[in-house]
Design an enzyme around this catalytic site. Sequence first.
Site, short mmCIF file in Angstrom:
data_model
loop_
_atom_site.label_atom_id
_atom_site.label_comp_id
_atom_site.label_asym_id
_atom_site.label_seq_id
_atom_site.Cartn_x
_atom_site.Cartn_y
_atom_site.Cartn_z
N GLY A 1 0.83 -1.20 0.00
CA GLY A 1 0.00 0.00 0.00
C GLY A 1 0.86 1.24 0.00
N GLU A 2 0.17 2.37 -0.08
CA GLU A 2 0.91 3.61 -0.21
C GLU A 2 0.03 4.75 0.25
OE1 GLU A 2 2.97 5.69 -3.90
OE2 GLU A 2 1.46 4.23 -4.52
N GLY A 3 0.64 5.74 0.84
CA GLY A 3 -0.15 6.87 1.31
C GLY A 3 0.61 8.14 1.08
N GLN A 4 0.13 9.18 1.72
CA GLN A 4 0.70 10.51 1.49
C GLN A 4 2.17 10.57 1.89
OE1 GLN A 4 -1.38 13.54 3.61
NE2 GLN A 4 -0.28 15.18 2.58
N PHE A 5 2.48 9.90 2.99
CA PHE A 5 3.83 10.08 3.53
C PHE A 5 4.73 8.87 3.36
CE2 PHE A 5 1.25 12.99 6.16
CZ PHE A 5 1.79 14.15 5.64
N LYS B 1 6.79 -0.58 6.93
CA LYS B 1 6.21 0.75 6.70
C LYS B 1 7.37 1.69 6.57
CE LYS B 1 1.82 1.18 9.10
NZ LYS B 1 1.07 2.00 10.06
N ASP C 1 -10.51 1.89 13.04
CA ASP C 1 -10.67 1.36 11.69
C ASP C 1 -10.65 -0.16 11.71
OD1 ASP C 1 -11.00 1.22 8.98
OD2 ASP C 1 -8.95 1.81 8.48
N GLU D 1 5.11 4.33 2.19
CA GLU D 1 4.63 3.12 1.55
C GLU D 1 4.71 1.97 2.54
OE1 GLU D 1 6.92 2.51 -1.99
OE2 GLU D 1 5.96 4.21 -3.00
#
Length: 835
Positions: A549-553, A587, A691, A555
């Site tokens: 996965g990957e996000g704003q800050f 992460k 979550d 992976e």
Amino acid sequence: MKRPRHVCLSLLLLVTSLASVSSQVNPGVCRYPLGMSGGQIQDEDISASSQWSESTAARYGRLDFEEGDGAWCPEITVEPDNLKEFLQIDLRSLHFITLVGTQGRHAGGIGNEFAQMYKIKYSRDGSRWISWRNRQGKQVIEANRNAYDIVLKDLEPPVIARFVRFMPVTDHSMNVCMRVELYGCEWLDGLVSYNAPAGQQMNLPEHVVYLNDSVYDGAIIHSMTEGLGQLTDGVCGLDDFIDSHVYNVWPGYDYVGWSNQSFPGGYVEIMFEFDRIRNFTTMMVHCNNMFTHNVKAFQQVVCYFRSEMDWEPTPLTFSPTLDDEDPGARFIPIALANHMASAIKCQFYFADIWLLFSEITFQSDTAMYNTTLTPPKTGLPPIIQPEDDPTHKVDDSTTRILIGCLVAIIFILVAIIVIILWRQVWQKMLEKSETFIYSHNQSSSATSEQESSSTYERIFPLGPDYQEPSRLICKLPELAQNSEEPASSSTAAQDGVPHYAEADIVTLQGVTGGNTYAIPALAMDLLSGKDVAVEEFPRKLLTFKEKLGEGQFGEVHLCEAEGMQEFMNKEFLFDVPEEATVLVAVKMLRSDANKNARNDFLKEIKIMSRLKDPNIVRLLAVCIYSDPLCMITEYMENGDLNQFLSRREPEGQLALLSNSPTVSFDNLCYMAAQVASGMKYLSSLNFVHRDLATRNCLVGKNFTIKIADFGMSRNLYSGDYYRIQGRAVLPIRWMSWESILLGKFTTASDVWAFAVTLWEILNFCKEQPYSQLTDEQVIENTGEFFRDQKRQIYLPQPVLCPDSLYKVMLGCWRRNTKERPSFQEIHRALLEIQS
Ligand SMILES: *[C@@H]1O[C@H](CO)[C@@H](O)[C@H](O)[C@H]1NC(C)=O
Ligand SMILES: *[C@@H]1O[C@H](CO)[C@@H](O)[C@H](O)[C@H]1NC(C)=O
Ligand SMILES: *[C@@H]1O[C@H](CO)[C@@H](O)[C@H](O)[C@H]1NC(C)=O
């Protein structure tokens, strides 16, 4: 000559404002709260287009009030292209309104709805509604950024109205709640409209001077009808009409003017209509007299009066002495000799080519404006602008100027002393008490500032029972180190778990953009130790396998790690793998991540390192000696529970036919019980997951389960999240009603999400929760949960789900958080069903 005149004028202003009454409204002083917060406005005079519930009715829309559910909220979500919702205030009589204040719904920390923007509509008679615009023609007013701060906005131009509507505006669909206040004073002139020929344009060699009435709120075709505008905005024009006032719009802005070429009769006729029959004493007309440019005050005025139906036959005539010496603008008073009228029609005769007016006021029934700081009736002081607007000019002669200037020098000295003393006192008051602080961002003469709107912000005292979430997050590092600092008792909520926003919750935006566990700062204290029990792992021993996965800050990568056993053996007495390499999730923080993201990442490490439970994914090691920062957590060979189950079938006929792998009901229950057990552990530490879902559970050998938290960063599951209210991206289908509507995340809301997770498990993750509803309908359904009028839709009982288990699920979805079962109870129930 010009400069000293100005000084004199403002000093004369100082002198006149020391007197307690004045014949015209002074927008600088006319700033009293009109009674939303003070209660002078009655409940029945506050109405709205709709209300979301009885406890968010219009009458709760009072600024600084916390009754009902804390604000007015319209029934439906406000949409960008659908501005139907409004909160309406009836002031019962005409008022001059100079300032408006708005606030969102805070409700002691559980509310988080506010209007980012709004428009104002107003009416003097209750039937013709006018949209307010600022001097640049813009209607939308920027408002609140959070639910608690009061944002005050000057109405430039001010509004003369009896009815005012606040209409929330959004750029995306959102829930909006408002609390409001109006500031101003009663409109003693009683003028409802003036009708006049439209203002004209003067062409000078260097300038085009626009003498139209640019803020007139009635109709303008060839003439202006049924409106009020610049002649009643409380702002007098300067001596040189080409200079506009502080607004810097265009030359001639402050004046409305006419040329004798268009008026063969030699006069301009203006008709004034009033709210009722009044006993008139004076009319004051502010005229320009710049005879060097062919502008002069009128040479004669003829006024007709109408009290009932007909105009009185004999008019009143008045001829002021013409002044060919002083080019200063001035008020010319016209005695109206106690005529009774509800309308006055005056013909102003040209004395030169141009006639320029900037302000016309009326005195009747001996009513006078209060201009001192003592308020008329509310008992509250007005909100005053710190700058001194030269809004008044006085008819002055040369001798008067000389005397004035002498007096002025004395007054300057006195004023300076007063100001110095006052400032000191003021400073002290600011420190001590709840006070308004003003920041007026206005450039007096610069051409740079187009917007002359000013923002005032209210500073709240941080009382013992008031916690501003953002402040507390900032304070965290001290808190974490200073572990003996007692947790404030007021933050502990009734059900033992501190609530989001009312407690000091630390929300970490995980690297991947997902939120990791929300942790009360109190629990954070317990966590903070000198030694963080994680070790640095040699980066070279990690082998990349796949991106998870990957996000704003950053992976999340799936990697193989060599020699990880050494790191695991030490304190992990269970689950030690035999293989030489193990699968790990890594992460990684992007190296260009900002400082905040780095700090959050380090905090996340601290928190994760303390979580030790067989059903919670563990932090194994870190790479923090060099960039990119990495966090190495367990990963399990069977991937996440969602994918795991969606590729499998319940035991039975169908599975036999399709030849798919199966999972027994007992194993489903076993997995669910492990999720409950992991959550039991988290809740015992007062951690809120926020979550919980099958996508966030990992599956190992023999149906073992560990709870993780990287679901949000994965594209695969982006459909499970919804961007709500410009806040965060949220898994609304798993969220309790109070998390969605109130932003409240607690163990009880985790319990709700658990039941949704259980529902997914029993459906083999073949279907998204509420798959037949759109995101918007899910949010509407949340409203039904809140209203609890038996119209809410529950997730249906899965085929495999026994009644007893469905009952547990329904228990988790109770409206009242205290009636929901605890994770202990859920865990026990699941163990019983299994056996
Ligand atoms: C007044 O004149 C200005 C300058 O031409 C124009 O931009 C503005 O729209 C006019 N206002 C009205 C109300 O006619
Ligand atoms: C209008 O007011 C004046 C001054 O207060 C008063 O003398 C006069 O009687 C009033 N006229 C009427 C018609 O009430
Ligand atoms: C307008 O006023 C000027 C100056 O008083 C005068 O000379 C001129 O004749 C007037 N024009 C008209 C059309 O009345």
